[in-house]
Enzyme design. Structure first.
Site, mmCIF file in Angstrom:
data_model
loop_
_atom_site.group_PDB
_atom_site.id
_atom_site.type_symbol
_atom_site.label_atom_id
_atom_site.label_comp_id
_atom_site.label_asym_id
_atom_site.label_seq_id
_atom_site.Cartn_x
_atom_site.Cartn_y
_atom_site.Cartn_z
ATOM 1 N N TYR A 72 0.834 -1.206 0.000
ATOM 2 C CA TYR A 72 0.000 0.000 0.000
ATOM 3 C C TYR A 72 0.868 1.254 0.000
ATOM 4 O O TYR A 72 1.534 1.577 0.996
ATOM 5 C CB TYR A 72 -0.942 0.021 1.207
ATOM 6 C CG TYR A 72 -1.850 -1.190 1.286
ATOM 7 C CD1 TYR A 72 -2.290 -1.838 0.138
ATOM 8 C CD2 TYR A 72 -2.282 -1.692 2.511
ATOM 9 C CE1 TYR A 72 -3.108 -2.950 0.196
ATOM 10 C CE2 TYR A 72 -3.114 -2.804 2.579
ATOM 11 C CZ TYR A 72 -3.508 -3.428 1.412
ATOM 12 O OH TYR A 72 -4.321 -4.521 1.481
ATOM 13 N N HIS A 135 -0.015 -12.076 0.807
ATOM 14 C CA HIS A 135 -0.853 -11.050 0.164
ATOM 15 C C HIS A 135 -1.191 -11.404 -1.288
ATOM 16 O O HIS A 135 -0.307 -11.588 -2.110
ATOM 17 C CB HIS A 135 -0.103 -9.708 0.208
ATOM 18 C CG HIS A 135 -0.953 -8.522 -0.089
ATOM 19 N ND1 HIS A 135 -0.509 -7.241 0.050
ATOM 20 C CD2 HIS A 135 -2.246 -8.409 -0.517
ATOM 21 C CE1 HIS A 135 -1.463 -6.388 -0.272
ATOM 22 N NE2 HIS A 135 -2.528 -7.077 -0.638
#
Ligand code: NAD
Length: 325
Positions: A72, A135
């Site tokens: 992110y 992820h």
């Protein structure tokens, strides 16, 4: 003073924000979780000082679950969350991720998983994370995830650097297939249970329940579509989904209600997940999302919104390796 896993205690909720048990982990997690990707400018430029205030306000109001990833904002979200959590680390359940480091940068090797955790711990200014998620595993090789990635994460758990090990991604079926092959403590699935999609409920939720796996629902606003301001330019949903939601927004105007609040309330009523992670970077968003728990939506309003969105219900987009979707 570094904190060891054995001394960890999360204080009881200081207010009325509900908590649920996260599978068999023993963690009691707030039903609203703080998604930290907006802190990394993923949805537009965030104000860093306001981001700190948002994190503190969330903790003060009883939100105890924070989720982030090195992906992110290409480490920016971890940096900013780490800064905001200084002095408050003991009060929260902190989740970060490994294996995804850019839009097209994936490395699920044991070596990179270990190195990734060390880097995340530095940015997060802590010496352990509560939950470590592989992820977006649909971008990885299934055999590697099973035989190398999860075992490497379990090794880090043995060493006391992570408390629980999980997987995250978009296709619920693939997440379930992996968890059938290799035990995990948590599964984080996004955009599969909200006003636009409910197919997490088909097989992933019953599977997680049957195995005692803590299920985390992410993106209750479908990554920003179910909002007044609309989705960011990078959003992968096809145009008909955006058009249907604009219609729903216009209907909400006529009824003087807020679509985002209704959308989050819808997710909070779903009992098969422990928590719903909503992306936030301002105190106003935290406040609005906490008020979604008050559940004031009139049944006829919800019914009309569902009718408007019905033609695009469960619309999906391709992501990850073709063999994993
Ligand atoms: P989301 O559906 O939570 O939407 C976030 C967007 O909605 C942001 O632009 C935010 O500013 C805005 N927003 C939040 N509250 C609002 C409100 N009350 N009114 C209007 N707008 C509001 O999408 P998300 O952030 O992608 O998902 C939540 C979190 O879940 C992420 O931050 C991340 O932590 C996690 N997540 C993980 C994965 C994964 O592991 N693969 C994928 C998606 C999300």
């Amino acid at each position: 003073m570094p904190q060891t896993i054995a001394t960890l205690r999360h204080p009881p909720a200081s207010n009325n924000l509900g908590r649920r048990r996260l599978g068999n982990t023993g963690l009691e997690i707030s039903i609203v979780g703080f998604g930290a990707s907006p802190l990394g400018d993923v949805f537009g430029i965030a104000n860093p000082a306001e981001g700190v205030r948002a994190v503190h306000h969330a903790i003060n109001e009883g939100i105890n679950f924070f989720d982030v990833s090195p992906y992110y904002g290409l480490t920016l979200a971890e940096e900013r969350l780490g800064h905001a959590l200084e002095g408050r680390r003991r009060e929260v359940i902190l989740s970060t991720k490994c294996g995804r480091y850019g839009a097209t940068e994936f490395d699920f090797s044991a070596k990179r998983i270990r190195q990734g955790l060390e880097e995340s711990l530095k940015r997060l200014r802590t010496d352990y994370v509560d939950i470590f998620h592989a992820h977006d595993i649909e971008f990885g090789d299934a055999r590697q995830i099973i035989d190398e990635t999860i075992p490497a994460m379990r090794q880090l758990q043995q060493e006391g650097k992570v408390r629980y090990v999980g997987i995250s991604g978009y296709p619920p079926h693939f997440l379930m297939c992996i968890a059938q092959e290799v035990p995990v403590d948590t599964i984080l699935n996004y955009c599969h249970y909200n006003l636009l999609a409910t197919d997490m409920n088909n097989e992933l939720a019953p599977f997680a329940e049957s195995r005692g796996i803590g299920l985390i629902n992410a993106s209750p606003l479908h990554m920003g579509i179910l909002t007044e301001q609309g989705a960011p330019a990078w959003h992968p949903a096809p145009p008909e989904v955006h058009r249907a939601v604009r219609q729903a927004v216009e209907y909400c105007h006529t009824r003087r209600v807020d679509l985002s609040e209704i959308a989050l309330g819808y997710c909070l009523r779903y009992p098969r997940v422990a928590t719903t992670l909503v992306g936030m970077s301002t105190t106003l968003e935290v406040q609005r999302n906490l008020s979604a728990m008050e559940d004031r939506v009139a049944p006829d309003v919800l019914k009309r919104i569902e009718e408007i969105l019905a033609p695009v219900h469960n619309t999906q987009w391709p992501t990850g390796r073709p063999e994993n979707s």
